[in-house]
Design a protein around this motif. Structure first.
Motif, short mmCIF file in Angstrom:
data_model
loop_
_atom_site.label_atom_id
_atom_site.label_comp_id
_atom_site.label_asym_id
_atom_site.label_seq_id
_atom_site.Cartn_x
_atom_site.Cartn_y
_atom_site.Cartn_z
N TYR A 103 -45.17 54.09 -57.01
CA TYR A 103 -44.77 53.45 -58.28
C TYR A 103 -43.56 52.53 -58.13
O TYR A 103 -43.61 51.35 -58.50
N ASP A 113 -43.17 43.68 -58.14
CA ASP A 113 -43.13 42.94 -59.42
C ASP A 113 -41.88 42.06 -59.50
O ASP A 113 -41.92 40.94 -59.99
N GLY A 122 -40.31 44.44 -67.04
CA GLY A 122 -41.67 44.89 -67.34
C GLY A 122 -41.66 46.13 -68.21
O GLY A 122 -40.68 46.87 -68.25
N GLN A 140 -43.13 48.40 -58.40
CA GLN A 140 -42.11 47.80 -59.26
C GLN A 140 -41.25 46.81 -58.46
O GLN A 140 -40.90 45.73 -58.94
N GLN A 172 -33.51 53.14 -65.15
CA GLN A 172 -34.21 52.42 -64.08
C GLN A 172 -33.32 52.12 -62.87
O GLN A 172 -33.78 51.50 -61.91
N1 TRP Z 1 -40.62 51.33 -64.46
C1 TRP Z 1 -40.41 50.52 -65.62
C2 TRP Z 1 -40.31 51.43 -66.85
O1 TRP Z 1 -40.76 52.55 -66.81
C3 TRP Z 1 -41.54 49.53 -65.83
C4 TRP Z 1 -41.57 48.46 -64.79
C5 TRP Z 1 -42.56 48.20 -63.90
C6 TRP Z 1 -40.56 47.48 -64.57
N2 TRP Z 1 -42.27 47.12 -63.14
C7 TRP Z 1 -41.05 46.65 -63.53
C8 TRP Z 1 -39.32 47.24 -65.15
C9 TRP Z 1 -40.29 45.60 -63.04
C10 TRP Z 1 -38.56 46.19 -64.65
C11 TRP Z 1 -39.05 45.38 -63.61
O2 TRP Z 1 -39.82 51.01 -67.86
#
Ligand code: TRP
Length: 334
Positions: free
Chosen positions: A133, A140, A12, A137, A155
């Motif tokens: 946050y 997700d 993401g 994630q 990450q």
């Molecule tokens: N935290 C990630 C970034 O700042 C963005 C993100 C949100 C993400 N949900 C995710 C990345 C799930 C990988 C999978 O780039």
């Protein structure tokens, strides 16, 4: 693993608007490569709820930024026929899973995440949503029962947390989620105009979609070797950000430039390097710019692409939630 024995990937990006060279070289290029390998079932998510964890006061630009980033993705080569491209808030199941996970995650697990500590200190941010946050994630990722997550090194703490949460969930309720692995890629350091890491928040970036005159202006404003003041002075290409970019965008020229620069040749100075870099960038992203302009001229089509993506994503997310609701003995879970 999903059907056909293919591994499932999810990644993401926040809808920050137009993507810059750092986003492209650091992530997007790799995303396109993974898509074209044909080895994976892939979900790429535009995480608009995550954007609200910091920019909640004025969400008026969010919608436009989603169009911009979607156009960038597709112009860079992501093919909505091959990957599922969608907007996070179109799949409400992420929010439901986030809520259920919030019941089992100890607050200190979230408080010790480095990006949280850092931002609370530097920005004074401290909302409930912001603390959550990395939990959002996690939702997700695991809602697609993803095996791996293509991300940058920054990450890794978030992924480690996701794995810990999966272990805790599976311990309480049975083996529902696989532990997602990080899929790291080699990414070159992309310096911005001030020689720090290229980032929108430093305002030192160049976007692939920028018009040529802006690309030129930005390139001309690059920091170069402080010790090379006159054209005849010897330079230090290995610490020069313009040279770092030339290595990527004009690889055939770099040997010659390096020796001219290091020897303090009067035939070649910083201005020439910058002109060459600007020219190469304008040319390299010419078809990208054209494609993204075409895409942005037809918002209905972009909407349709994202809606179709959300429909596919929702099907898998809902399938997971049915398992989760049953595992957690929720009311009416069947
Ligand atoms: N935290 C990630 C970034 O700042 C963005 C993100 C949100 C993400 N949900 C995710 C990345 C799930 C990988 C999978 O780039």
């Amino acid at each position: 693993m999903a059907g056909n024995g293919r591994k499932v990937l999810l990644s993401g990006m926040q809808p920050t608007g137009m993507l810059h060279l750092g986003n492209y070289e650091g992530a997007l290029k790799n995303w396109v490569r993974l898509q074209n390998s044909g080895q994976y079932e892939i979900y790429y998510c535009i995480v608009d709820w995550h954007a609200l964890t910091t920019a909640y006061e004025d969400p008026s630009e969010l919608e436009e930024r989603i169009y911009q980033i979607a156009a960038d993705y597709i112009a860079a080569g992501l093919d909505p026929e091959k990957v599922t491209l969608f907007v996070q808030s179109d799949v409400k199941q992420h929010a439901e899973l986030h809520l259920l996970l919030s019941m089992i995650v100890p607050i200190p697990w979230l408080e010790r995440v480095p990006s949280y500590k850092e931002k609370v200190e530097t920005l004074g941010l401290d909302s409930y949503g912001f603390l959550g946050y990395p939990l959002l994630q996690t939702a997700d990722i695991i809602i697609y029962r993803a095996d791996a997550v293509p991300v940058g090194k920054d990450q890794l703490p978030h992924l480690e947390l996701a794995r810990e949460i999966v272990r805790r969930f599976n311990y309480f309720y049975g083996d529902v989620f696989p532990e997602p692995d990080a899929l790291l890629s080699e990414a070159p350091f992309i310096p911005g105009t001030d020689n720090r890491k290229m980032s929108k928040s430093y305002d030192n970036h160049i976007c692939m979609g920028d018009p040529p005159d802006r690309i030129q202006k930005r390139v001309m404003s690059y920091y170069t070797d402080e010790t090379k003041i006159y054209r005849g002075d010897a330079g230090h290409p290995d610490t020069c950000p313009v040279f770092a970019l030339l290595k990527i965008y004009a690889p055939e020229e770099t040997e010659k430039i390096k020796s001219e620069c290091e020897s303090g040749s009067r035939n070649w100075g910083c201005v020439k390097c910058k002109k060459l870099l600007a020219e190469m960038l304008v040319e390299k992203f010419a078809s990208f710019r054209k494609k993204r302009e075409e895409l942005l001229a037809d918002r209905e089509q972009l909407r349709r692409i994202l809606r179709d993506g959300a429909e596919k994503a929702r099907a898998r997310a809902e399938e997971t939630m049915k398992i989760v609701r049953r595992a957690m003995k929720m009311w009416n879970a069947g």
